[in-house]
Design a protein around this motif. Structure first.
Motif, PDB file in Angstrom:
ATOM      1  N   LYS A  16       0.835  -1.208   0.000  1.00  0.00           N
ATOM      2  CA  LYS A  16       0.000   0.000   0.000  1.00  0.00           C
ATOM      3  C   LYS A  16       0.871   1.259   0.000  1.00  0.00           C
ATOM      4  O   LYS A  16       0.545   2.259  -0.639  1.00  0.00           O
ATOM      5  CB  LYS A  16      -0.942  -0.007   1.213  1.00  0.00           C
ATOM      6  CG  LYS A  16      -2.061  -1.034   1.085  1.00  0.00           C
ATOM      7  CD  LYS A  16      -2.890  -1.117   2.358  1.00  0.00           C
ATOM      8  CE  LYS A  16      -3.787  -2.329   2.366  1.00  0.00           C
ATOM      9  NZ  LYS A  16      -4.799  -2.353   1.311  1.00  0.00           N
ATOM     10  N   LEU A  19       1.954   2.011  -3.487  1.00  0.00           N
ATOM     11  CA  LEU A  19       0.881   2.663  -4.262  1.00  0.00           C
ATOM     12  C   LEU A  19       0.780   4.140  -3.888  1.00  0.00           C
ATOM     13  O   LEU A  19       0.565   5.005  -4.736  1.00  0.00           O
ATOM     14  CB  LEU A  19      -0.461   1.965  -4.010  1.00  0.00           C
ATOM     15  CG  LEU A  19      -0.550   0.499  -4.446  1.00  0.00           C
ATOM     16  CD1 LEU A  19      -1.909  -0.078  -4.079  1.00  0.00           C
ATOM     17  CD2 LEU A  19      -0.313   0.371  -5.951  1.00  0.00           C
ATOM     18  N   THR A  25      -0.970   8.335  -8.345  1.00  0.00           N
ATOM     19  CA  THR A  25      -2.081   7.919  -7.465  1.00  0.00           C
ATOM     20  C   THR A  25      -2.975   9.123  -7.146  1.00  0.00           C
ATOM     21  O   THR A  25      -2.490  10.179  -6.741  1.00  0.00           O
ATOM     22  CB  THR A  25      -1.525   7.281  -6.175  1.00  0.00           C
ATOM     23  OG1 THR A  25      -0.798   6.112  -6.551  1.00  0.00           O
ATOM     24  CG2 THR A  25      -2.616   6.902  -5.203  1.00  0.00           C
ATOM     25  N   SER A  26      -4.285   8.945  -7.354  1.00  0.00           N
ATOM     26  CA  SER A  26      -5.227  10.068  -7.182  1.00  0.00           C
ATOM     27  C   SER A  26      -5.398  10.423  -5.702  1.00  0.00           C
ATOM     28  O   SER A  26      -5.064   9.620  -4.815  1.00  0.00           O
ATOM     29  CB  SER A  26      -6.592   9.686  -7.757  1.00  0.00           C
ATOM     30  OG  SER A  26      -7.172   8.682  -6.939  1.00  0.00           O
ATOM     31  N   ALA A  28      -8.203  10.600  -4.081  1.00  0.00           N
ATOM     32  CA  ALA A  28      -9.168   9.685  -3.444  1.00  0.00           C
ATOM     33  C   ALA A  28      -8.488   8.371  -3.069  1.00  0.00           C
ATOM     34  O   ALA A  28      -8.708   7.829  -1.969  1.00  0.00           O
ATOM     35  CB  ALA A  28     -10.342   9.434  -4.380  1.00  0.00           C
ATOM     36  N   LYS A  29      -7.653   7.872  -3.970  1.00  0.00           N
ATOM     37  CA  LYS A  29      -6.979   6.594  -3.720  1.00  0.00           C
ATOM     38  C   LYS A  29      -5.949   6.753  -2.592  1.00  0.00           C
ATOM     39  O   LYS A  29      -5.831   5.890  -1.716  1.00  0.00           O
ATOM     40  CB  LYS A  29      -6.293   6.149  -5.025  1.00  0.00           C
ATOM     41  CG  LYS A  29      -5.720   4.776  -4.983  1.00  0.00           C
ATOM     42  CD  LYS A  29      -6.801   3.704  -5.054  1.00  0.00           C
ATOM     43  CE  LYS A  29      -6.206   2.330  -4.776  1.00  0.00           C
ATOM     44  NZ  LYS A  29      -7.171   1.383  -4.279  1.00  0.00           N
ATOM     45  N   PHE A  30      -5.224   7.883  -2.630  1.00  0.00           N
ATOM     46  CA  PHE A  30      -4.211   8.155  -1.599  1.00  0.00           C
ATOM     47  C   PHE A  30      -4.875   8.163  -0.214  1.00  0.00           C
ATOM     48  O   PHE A  30      -4.387   7.562   0.746  1.00  0.00           O
ATOM     49  CB  PHE A  30      -3.541   9.502  -1.892  1.00  0.00           C
ATOM     50  CG  PHE A  30      -2.375   9.834  -1.008  1.00  0.00           C
ATOM     51  CD1 PHE A  30      -1.075   9.521  -1.391  1.00  0.00           C
ATOM     52  CD2 PHE A  30      -2.560  10.470   0.219  1.00  0.00           C
ATOM     53  CE1 PHE A  30       0.017   9.828  -0.578  1.00  0.00           C
ATOM     54  CE2 PHE A  30      -1.490  10.780   1.040  1.00  0.00           C
ATOM     55  CZ  PHE A  30      -0.196  10.462   0.642  1.00  0.00           C
ATOM     56  N   ARG A  31      -6.010   8.851  -0.143  1.00  0.00           N
ATOM     57  CA  ARG A  31      -6.725   8.973   1.143  1.00  0.00           C
ATOM     58  C   ARG A  31      -7.180   7.596   1.627  1.00  0.00           C
ATOM     59  O   ARG A  31      -7.027   7.257   2.809  1.00  0.00           O
ATOM     60  CB  ARG A  31      -7.932   9.881   0.906  1.00  0.00           C
ATOM     61  CG  ARG A  31      -8.579  10.404   2.140  1.00  0.00           C
ATOM     62  CD  ARG A  31      -9.717  11.325   1.782  1.00  0.00           C
ATOM     63  NE  ARG A  31      -9.290  12.574   1.207  1.00  0.00           N
ATOM     64  CZ  ARG A  31      -9.990  13.281   0.307  1.00  0.00           C
ATOM     65  NH1 ARG A  31     -11.154  12.838  -0.127  1.00  0.00           N
ATOM     66  NH2 ARG A  31      -9.533  14.426  -0.152  1.00  0.00           N
ATOM     67  N   ALA A  32      -7.715   6.809   0.707  1.00  0.00           N
ATOM     68  CA  ALA A  32      -8.202   5.472   1.096  1.00  0.00           C
ATOM     69  C   ALA A  32      -7.033   4.598   1.559  1.00  0.00           C
ATOM     70  O   ALA A  32      -7.140   3.865   2.550  1.00  0.00           O
ATOM     71  CB  ALA A  32      -8.924   4.833  -0.086  1.00  0.00           C
ATOM     72  N   LEU A  33      -5.908   4.697   0.840  1.00  0.00           N
ATOM     73  CA  LEU A  33      -4.743   3.873   1.202  1.00  0.00           C
ATOM     74  C   LEU A  33      -4.184   4.277   2.558  1.00  0.00           C
ATOM     75  O   LEU A  33      -3.792   3.424   3.362  1.00  0.00           O
ATOM     76  CB  LEU A  33      -3.656   4.019   0.127  1.00  0.00           C
ATOM     77  CG  LEU A  33      -3.933   3.283  -1.188  1.00  0.00           C
ATOM     78  CD1 LEU A  33      -3.023   3.821  -2.296  1.00  0.00           C
ATOM     79  CD2 LEU A  33      -3.715   1.777  -1.002  1.00  0.00           C
ATOM     80  N   GLU A  36      -6.275   2.745   5.174  1.00  0.00           N
ATOM     81  CA  GLU A  36      -6.057   1.295   5.300  1.00  0.00           C
ATOM     82  C   GLU A  36      -4.717   0.996   5.988  1.00  0.00           C
ATOM     83  O   GLU A  36      -4.647   0.164   6.894  1.00  0.00           O
ATOM     84  CB  GLU A  36      -6.056   0.642   3.909  1.00  0.00           C
ATOM     85  CG  GLU A  36      -7.422   0.641   3.248  1.00  0.00           C
ATOM     86  CD  GLU A  36      -7.352   0.302   1.761  1.00  0.00           C
ATOM     87  OE1 GLU A  36      -6.287  -0.129   1.282  1.00  0.00           O
ATOM     88  OE2 GLU A  36      -8.375   0.476   1.083  1.00  0.00           O
TER      89      GLU A  36
END
Ligand code: URA
Length: 211
Positions: A16, A19, A25-26, A28-33, A36
């Motif tokens: 992660k 990524l 990496t967008s 939204a994806k950065f925030r979700a990662l 996690e």
């Protein structure tokens, strides 16, 4: 005292983090990662939380089962603003944790770290604290935050980040050797602007889409 640095090498954390490092990496994806990864870091940091046995009834039997000891709840202290990303993940895993915030900025003329906000639970002296900030670069913000917390004197302090520069860790532990540090990786060096290299850029900007 030997200063503790825990590098969380779990494959899911490392994958992660890779990524998150990628420039494409967008937000939204950065925030979700980050959320996690923070849950996985929290799992490691809280490995030694005390438990006690409690009598419960399953559909089949009565048993003595482990539950978290009724110590005062953990406090997660987020260093604004990027600490919010780690805070959100930890709260997902430990929803009853209490929360504090510390706001710090660096004076561009003197380079001194100035506090502009601090609010922590009033009974923090009876509680264990996790201080969270995704990046330890020079270490000066982390040092200032822990200095401030030590003035109020919680039961214990641990520092949780995502990425640290080795010189930042050295600086931090030269002042706070008693505070264990948890990170997913230690990167090589800082550039002239104090960014961690290879790093992942400005964690706050990537988290909030403000670059
Ligand atoms: N803070 C960041 O967000 N990124 C760095 O590389 C260093 C400090």
């Amino acid at each position: 005292m030997s200063a503790e640095v825990h590098i969380i090498r779990h494959p899911l954390v490392q994958h992660k983090l890779t990524l998150m490092r990628r420039a494409e990496t967008s937000t939204a994806k950065f925030r979700a990662l980050l959320k996690e990864i923070s849950m996985l870091l929290a799992y490691e940091v809280t490995r030694d939380l005390p438990v006690k046995r409690e009598k419960i009834r399953t559909p089949l039997a009565i048993m003595e089962a482990p539950v978290l000891a009724p110590n005062k709840k953990l406090v997660v202290v987020s260093i604004m603003r990027a600490g919010q990303g780690i805070l959100d993940g930890i709260l997902e895993l430990i929803p009853s944790a209490r929360v504090g915030h510390i706001g710090l900025y660096r004076d561009p003329r003197t380079l001194a770290v100035i506090e502009y906000y601090c609010k922590v639970p009033h009974d923090i002296v009876d509680r264990d604290v996790l201080v969270v900030d995704p990046m330890i670069a020079t270490g000066s913000t982390a040092i200032a935050a822990v200095n401030r917390l030590k003035q109020v004197g919680p039961r214990s302090i641990r520092f949780v980040c995502l990425l640290a520069a080795s010189e930042g860790i050295q600086q931090f532990h030269s002042q706070h050797a008693d505070v264990p540090l948890y990170t997913a990786a230690v990167d090589e060096y800082l550039d002239d602007n104090g960014y961690i290299v290879p790093g992942l850029g400005d964690a706050g900007d990537r988290l909030f889409g403000t670059s």
